[in-house]
Design a protein around this motif. Sequence first.
Motif, short mmCIF file in Angstrom:
data_model
loop_
_atom_site.label_atom_id
_atom_site.label_comp_id
_atom_site.label_asym_id
_atom_site.label_seq_id
_atom_site.Cartn_x
_atom_site.Cartn_y
_atom_site.Cartn_z
N GLN A 49 60.99 42.38 78.10
CA GLN A 49 60.42 43.86 77.41
C GLN A 49 60.60 44.78 78.50
O GLN A 49 60.75 46.05 78.25
N ALA A 50 60.01 44.45 79.79
CA ALA A 50 60.26 45.40 80.69
C ALA A 50 61.59 45.91 80.98
O ALA A 50 61.87 47.12 81.17
N ALA A 51 62.37 45.25 81.41
CA ALA A 51 63.91 45.64 81.39
C ALA A 51 64.39 46.43 79.91
O ALA A 51 65.28 47.56 80.15
N ARG A 52 64.05 46.03 78.78
CA ARG A 52 64.54 46.98 77.51
C ARG A 52 63.70 48.18 77.84
O ARG A 52 64.22 49.36 77.66
N ASN A 53 62.39 48.27 78.38
CA ASN A 53 61.75 49.49 78.30
C ASN A 53 62.24 50.46 79.39
O ASN A 53 62.36 51.52 79.34
N ALA A 54 62.77 49.91 80.56
CA ALA A 54 63.54 50.78 81.71
C ALA A 54 64.73 51.41 81.27
O ALA A 54 65.03 52.49 81.76
N LEU A 55 65.53 50.64 80.40
CA LEU A 55 66.50 51.01 79.60
C LEU A 55 66.29 52.31 79.03
O LEU A 55 66.73 53.43 78.89
N ARG A 56 65.28 52.23 78.16
CA ARG A 56 64.96 53.47 77.17
C ARG A 56 64.23 54.53 77.68
O ARG A 56 64.35 55.71 77.50
N GLU A 57 63.33 54.02 78.81
CA GLU A 57 62.32 55.13 79.48
C GLU A 57 62.56 55.41 80.62
O GLU A 57 62.01 56.51 81.21
N GLY A 58 63.21 54.67 81.46
CA GLY A 58 63.31 54.59 82.91
C GLY A 58 62.20 54.20 83.80
O GLY A 58 61.24 53.90 83.05
N PRO A 59 62.57 54.01 85.11
CA PRO A 59 63.70 54.28 85.63
C PRO A 59 64.57 53.02 85.64
O PRO A 59 64.42 52.01 85.38
N GLY A 60 65.77 53.72 85.08
CA GLY A 60 66.83 52.96 84.54
C GLY A 60 67.82 52.27 85.68
O GLY A 60 67.49 52.12 86.64
N TYR A 61 68.91 51.44 85.01
CA TYR A 61 69.74 50.87 85.72
C TYR A 61 71.11 51.67 86.04
O TYR A 61 71.67 52.23 84.82
N ARG A 62 71.88 51.29 87.13
CA ARG A 62 72.90 52.04 87.26
C ARG A 62 73.96 51.15 86.40
O ARG A 62 75.05 51.68 85.81
N ALA A 63 73.85 49.66 86.26
CA ALA A 63 74.78 48.82 85.47
C ALA A 63 73.72 47.61 85.03
O ALA A 63 73.16 47.39 85.60
N VAL A 64 74.26 47.28 83.78
CA VAL A 64 73.69 45.77 83.58
C VAL A 64 75.06 45.11 83.28
O VAL A 64 75.91 45.16 82.58
N MET A 65 74.83 44.02 83.95
CA MET A 65 75.92 42.81 84.01
C MET A 65 75.63 41.76 82.96
O MET A 65 74.47 41.20 83.25
N PHE A 66 76.45 41.55 81.85
CA PHE A 66 75.99 40.45 81.11
C PHE A 66 76.95 39.45 81.27
O PHE A 66 78.28 39.55 81.19
N VAL A 67 76.62 38.25 81.61
CA VAL A 67 77.31 37.20 82.04
C VAL A 67 78.21 36.35 80.95
O VAL A 67 79.10 35.76 81.23
N SER A 68 77.80 36.75 79.73
CA SER A 68 78.32 35.90 78.59
C SER A 68 77.99 36.57 77.21
O SER A 68 77.09 37.69 77.35
N GLY A 69 78.61 36.42 76.14
CA GLY A 69 78.21 36.96 75.00
C GLY A 69 76.91 36.57 74.52
O GLY A 69 76.19 37.03 73.99
N ASN A 70 76.60 35.52 74.90
CA ASN A 70 75.14 34.72 74.67
C ASN A 70 74.06 35.72 75.41
O ASN A 70 73.03 36.03 74.99
N ALA A 71 74.54 36.16 76.40
CA ALA A 71 73.43 37.12 77.42
C ALA A 71 73.51 38.53 76.63
O ALA A 71 72.09 38.80 76.31
N VAL A 72 74.15 38.89 75.75
CA VAL A 72 74.31 39.90 75.02
C VAL A 72 73.29 39.68 74.31
O VAL A 72 72.25 40.64 73.70
N GLN A 73 73.66 38.82 73.19
CA GLN A 73 72.86 38.52 72.02
C GLN A 73 71.53 38.22 72.32
O GLN A 73 70.43 39.00 71.50
N HIS A 74 70.96 37.56 73.50
CA HIS A 74 69.60 37.18 73.59
C HIS A 74 69.08 38.50 74.33
O HIS A 74 67.63 38.62 74.21
N PHE A 75 69.60 39.08 74.90
CA PHE A 75 69.03 40.33 75.52
C PHE A 75 68.54 41.36 74.51
O PHE A 75 67.41 41.77 74.41
N PHE A 76 69.50 41.61 73.83
CA PHE A 76 69.23 42.79 72.70
C PHE A 76 68.40 42.25 71.49
O PHE A 76 67.75 42.99 70.88
N GLY A 77 68.89 41.20 71.01
CA GLY A 77 68.15 40.47 70.00
C GLY A 77 68.22 41.42 68.82
O GLY A 77 69.00 41.64 68.39
#
Length: 269
Positions: A49-77
Amino acid sequence: MPPRILVTRPAHDAAAWVDALQARGLPAQPLALMAIGPCRDAATQQALQAARNALREGPGYRAVMFVSGNAVQHFFGTDPARLPASTRAWTPGPGTAQALLALGIAPAQIDGPPPDAAQFESETLWQRVHDQIHAGDRVLIVRGDSQAGAPRTVPATAGAGRDWLAARLREAGAQVEMLAVYQRELPAWDAAQTALARQAADDGSLWLLSSAESVANLQQLLPGQSWQKARALATHERIAAQARQLGFGYVKQCRPALEDVVASIESTP
């Protein structure tokens, strides 16, 4: 007749591969060597939740590396897949990129190895993105983790690409954060799947292997099984090495792109 192909990816990932191979006239069927589940502990959920908030509200990330499709699906839910325009989405290969595209991430925001890369991996990704990073940039690596306390042998190469990338980022002055959002687990085979696996170890079937940890799982799933007659098609040198270490009598390596897999299957004696 081509040999029977066992697609060993997790069940939800295997279906598309089975369909694609069958559409080419190849006798493919699924036999998962790994299961995927969410990380349910409170600490992980808070970090997510903290990572999602950082993306929405900052301070954000220069990049997010998703190691797999599973990482994408479970990160965003179930949340909308949104990344600020200043944040890049990094992927190790086209499968992960496709998962991002399916959730609405713009193609121009996604970086990954070129389609003709010799391997889809972190090392190839770094060649394309290293110029993006400056000292002080934050980079989030979204990954999976092995199930806590699982009685299995995890290969020494598990996470090697991810850790290599993190080291390069730190050398470039970036602040690297790791976030595990899913668990890799042993699949719960039924009697029919166990019988299929034992038969396929001896009858000339071709095991399509896409994870070194999945190969290591075979030691737990079929203890004592001889693999001297077993044949494998591995999509990375680390996976091929793990299959040879387990005892597979025939191991062939190819790129993990569908066309290369099909060509390798069709040229396998």
